[in-house]
Scaffold this motif. Structure first.
Motif, mmCIF file in Angstrom:
data_model
loop_
_atom_site.group_PDB
_atom_site.id
_atom_site.type_symbol
_atom_site.label_atom_id
_atom_site.label_comp_id
_atom_site.label_asym_id
_atom_site.label_seq_id
_atom_site.Cartn_x
_atom_site.Cartn_y
_atom_site.Cartn_z
ATOM 1 N N GLY A 188 0.802 -1.223 0.000
ATOM 2 C CA GLY A 188 0.000 0.000 0.000
ATOM 3 C C GLY A 188 0.827 1.260 0.000
ATOM 4 N N GLU A 189 1.944 1.241 -0.731
ATOM 5 C CA GLU A 189 2.808 2.430 -0.808
ATOM 6 C C GLU A 189 2.162 3.479 -1.721
ATOM 7 N N ALA A 190 2.103 4.700 -1.238
ATOM 8 C CA ALA A 190 1.520 5.762 -2.061
ATOM 9 C C ALA A 190 2.400 6.039 -3.266
ATOM 10 N N CYS A 191 1.793 6.257 -4.409
ATOM 11 C CA CYS A 191 2.543 6.636 -5.605
ATOM 12 C C CYS A 191 3.242 7.972 -5.339
ATOM 13 N N PRO A 192 4.524 8.099 -5.677
ATOM 14 C CA PRO A 192 5.243 9.358 -5.435
ATOM 15 C C PRO A 192 4.651 10.551 -6.184
ATOM 16 N N PHE A 193 3.814 10.284 -7.189
ATOM 17 C CA PHE A 193 3.212 11.374 -7.953
ATOM 18 C C PHE A 193 1.848 11.781 -7.394
ATOM 19 N N LEU A 194 1.471 11.185 -6.266
ATOM 20 C CA LEU A 194 0.189 11.502 -5.649
ATOM 21 C C LEU A 194 0.330 12.644 -4.654
ATOM 22 N N ASN A 195 -0.543 13.624 -4.753
ATOM 23 C CA ASN A 195 -0.644 14.668 -3.727
ATOM 24 C C ASN A 195 -1.614 14.128 -2.674
ATOM 25 N N GLU A 196 -1.072 13.563 -1.596
ATOM 26 C CA GLU A 196 -1.907 12.871 -0.615
ATOM 27 C C GLU A 196 -2.869 13.813 0.117
ATOM 28 N N SER A 197 -2.467 15.051 0.308
ATOM 29 C CA SER A 197 -3.341 15.990 1.032
ATOM 30 C C SER A 197 -4.597 16.316 0.213
ATOM 31 N N LYS A 198 -4.467 16.334 -1.114
ATOM 32 C CA LYS A 198 -5.606 16.637 -1.984
ATOM 33 C C LYS A 198 -6.236 15.383 -2.582
ATOM 34 N N GLY A 199 -5.515 14.252 -2.479
ATOM 35 C CA GLY A 199 -6.037 13.013 -3.044
ATOM 36 C C GLY A 199 -6.074 13.028 -4.549
ATOM 37 N N ARG A 200 -5.147 13.762 -5.165
ATOM 38 C CA ARG A 200 -5.131 13.868 -6.634
ATOM 39 C C ARG A 200 -3.743 13.565 -7.189
ATOM 40 N N CYS A 201 -3.724 13.033 -8.410
ATOM 41 C CA CYS A 201 -2.465 12.772 -9.097
ATOM 42 C C CYS A 201 -1.875 14.083 -9.592
ATOM 43 N N ARG A 202 -0.618 14.314 -9.306
ATOM 44 C CA ARG A 202 0.048 15.554 -9.715
ATOM 45 C C ARG A 202 0.348 15.572 -11.210
ATOM 46 N N LEU A 203 0.314 14.406 -11.843
ATOM 47 C CA LEU A 203 0.607 14.352 -13.282
ATOM 48 C C LEU A 203 -0.537 14.913 -14.117
ATOM 49 N N GLY A 204 -1.727 14.981 -13.545
ATOM 50 C CA GLY A 204 -2.866 15.548 -14.250
ATOM 51 C C GLY A 204 -3.167 14.822 -15.551
ATOM 52 N N ASP A 205 -3.221 15.569 -16.663
ATOM 53 C CA ASP A 205 -3.574 14.959 -17.947
ATOM 54 C C ASP A 205 -2.411 14.179 -18.574
ATOM 55 N N LYS A 206 -1.309 14.059 -17.850
ATOM 56 C CA LYS A 206 -0.169 13.271 -18.344
ATOM 57 C C LYS A 206 -0.027 11.939 -17.601
ATOM 58 N N ARG A 207 -0.982 11.621 -16.737
ATOM 59 C CA ARG A 207 -0.898 10.352 -16.014
ATOM 60 C C ARG A 207 -1.036 9.182 -17.002
ATOM 61 N N PRO A 208 -0.439 8.045 -16.686
ATOM 62 C CA PRO A 208 -0.407 6.929 -17.640
ATOM 63 C C PRO A 208 -1.766 6.276 -17.857
ATOM 64 N N MET A 209 -1.878 5.539 -18.950
ATOM 65 C CA MET A 209 -3.139 4.898 -19.312
ATOM 66 C C MET A 209 -3.564 3.853 -18.285
ATOM 67 N N THR A 210 -2.596 3.215 -17.619
ATOM 68 C CA THR A 210 -2.939 2.209 -16.618
ATOM 69 C C THR A 210 -3.677 2.818 -15.431
ATOM 70 N N CYS A 211 -3.508 4.122 -15.204
ATOM 71 C CA CYS A 211 -4.247 4.817 -14.148
ATOM 72 C C CYS A 211 -5.581 5.337 -14.675
ATOM 73 N N ARG A 212 -5.593 5.777 -15.916
ATOM 74 C CA ARG A 212 -6.831 6.257 -16.525
ATOM 75 C C ARG A 212 -7.875 5.145 -16.651
ATOM 76 N N MET A 213 -7.407 3.926 -16.925
ATOM 77 C CA MET A 213 -8.340 2.823 -17.197
ATOM 78 C C MET A 213 -8.951 2.239 -15.932
#
Length: 316
Positions: free
Chosen positions: A178-203
Motif C-alpha cells: 500500500g505504498e503511495a505513488c510518489p506522484f500523488l498529492n496525498e493531502s488533496k487526493g489527486r495525481c500531480r501528473l494531471g492529464d499526463k498520467r499513464p493509461m494504466t491509471c486512466r483505465m
C-alpha cells in the motif's frame, strides 16, 4: 521450460488492475471511431523521422510529445464513449488519481509504455521537488524488484519471466504494501501528473465502497472495479513502437522514469530543434519566469518615471 508451461496453463496471480472488464459488442462498436484515432496517432509516432535513432541521438523527433498527448486525449475520449455505452454499470465509478478513486494510487506497480514514460519524465523533471521524488522512486523500485526476486528459484535472479509465478507473487506482495505513488498529492487526493498520467491509471475505475480500492483493505479482492484497457490493435501498435525505439525501458513506471534520468544524464530529453533548458547548480531545471505576475519587468516599465507636472492655469 517447466516454469514457462506453468505460466501458460497454470493459475495466474492477478491484481485488481489485471481484471479486465469485458465490453459488449455494441459498446465496442460505438467507440470504434476513437480506437481508429488512437491507431492513427500511434502510426504517426512510428513514422516520425528519427524515431528509431533516439538511443543514439538522445533527441526525439519534432512533435513527439504533442502526439503522445494527443494519444492520451484520444484514449480519454474512448473511455468516455465506453462509459456512456455501459450506462448504469459505469455510474458512480471514479478513476484512480481522483479523490474518490484515490485507493488506486496505492495499488502499485503501475505499468507504462515507453512513449508515456518519456512524457512523464519530461513533466516531473522540471518539478522543484524532483530530487526527493527520484529518491522515493528508487526506494520503491528496489523494493518491488526484491519482492519479485524473493520467489524466484532460477539460477540468474536478473532473468525473471514477467508471466512467472514469482513475478505474480512479487507484484501482489508489493501491491499489498500500500505504498503511495510518489506522484500523488496525498493531502488533496489527486495525481500531480494531471492529464499526463499513464493509461494504466486512466483505465482503472473504482465504484461502490471506494475504500475497498485500497489494496490494504481487508475486502480489497471484492472491490467493485471497472478496468477499461487500451483496445488490442492500438496496444499492439504501441508495443511495436516501443521495440522500434529500442530504449529497453522497463514496463514499470517507477523504474522507467529513473532509467530515463540516467539515459539523459540528468537533463531533459529534448526534441530536434528544441532549445536546451538551463540547469541550476543543484541539478534542478531552471524555472521559466512567469511574465504575467504583477512584479514582472513588463509591468514595471514607466512606473518609476516621474510624471510631468500639470501646468496651473493662470487666473484672469
Amino acid at each position: 521450460m517447466f516454469e514457462f508451461i506453468t505460466a501458460l496453463f497454470g493459475p495466474r496471480i492477478k491484481l485488481a488492475r489485471d481484471r479486465v472488464t469485458r465490453l459488449p459488442r455494441r459498446v465496442r462498436k460505438s467507440a470504434k471511431e476513437h480506437v481508429e484515432t488512437m491507431q492513427r496517432i500511434v502510426d504517426d509516432l512510428a513514422g516520425l523521422e528519427g524515431i528509431a535513432d533516439v538511443k543514439q541521438s538522445k533527441r526525439l523527433p519534432r512533435g513527439f510529445y504533442d502526439r503522445v498527448e494527443d494519444l492520451l486525449a484520444a484514449y480519454d475520449r474512448y473511455l468516455a464513449a465506453v462509459r456512456e455505452g455501459l450506462g448504469d454499470r459505469a455510474d458512480g465509478m471514479f478513476p484512480a488519481g481522483t479523490p474518490e478513486g484515490v485507493g488506486g494510487c496505492y495499488a502499485a506497480p503501475f505499468g507504462v509504455t515507453g512513449p508515456e514514460a518519456m512524457l512523464i519524465y519530461r513533466e516531473v523533471r522540471t518539478w522543484r521537488d524532483f530530487p526527493q521524488i527520484a529518491q522515493r522512486l528508487g526506494e520503491l523500485g528496489e523494493q518491488q524488484f526484491k519482492d519479485i526476486q524473493e520467489g524466484h528459484r532460477g539460477r540468474d535472479p536478473d532473468k525473471i519471466r514477467m508471466t512467472s509465478k514469482a513475478a505474480g507473487l512479487g507484484r501482489k506482495r508489493f501491491s499489498e504494501r500500500g505504498e503511495a505513488c510518489p506522484f500523488l498529492n496525498e493531502s488533496k487526493g489527486r495525481c500531480r501528473l494531471g492529464d499526463k498520467r499513464p493509461m494504466t491509471c486512466r483505465m482503472h475505475h473504482i465504484g461502490g465502497d471506494t475504500a475497498k480500492g485500497d489494496p490494504r483493505h481487508e475486502d480489497h479482492e471484492n472491490a467493485e472495479l471497472l478496468n477499461i484497457r487500451v483496445p488490442v490493435r492500438p496496444q499492439v501498435a504501441i508495443s511495436q513502437l516501443d521495440k522500434r525505439m529500442d530504449m529497453g525501458l522497463t514496463p514499470f513506471l517507477y523504474a522507467s522514469v529513473l532509467q530515463l534520468l540516467q539515459f539523459a544524464e540528468g537533463e531533459l530529453i529534448l526534441e530536434v530543434g528544441e532549445a536546451p533548458r538551463r540547469m541550476q547548480q543543484d541539478g534542478r531545471v531552471a524555472q521559466k519566469a512567469n511574465r504575467n505576475v504583477k512584479h514582472a519587468k513588463k509591468f514595471q516599465k514607466g512606473k518609476n518615471k516621474s510624471k510631468p507636472k500639470k501646468k496651473k492655469k493662470k487666473k484672469k
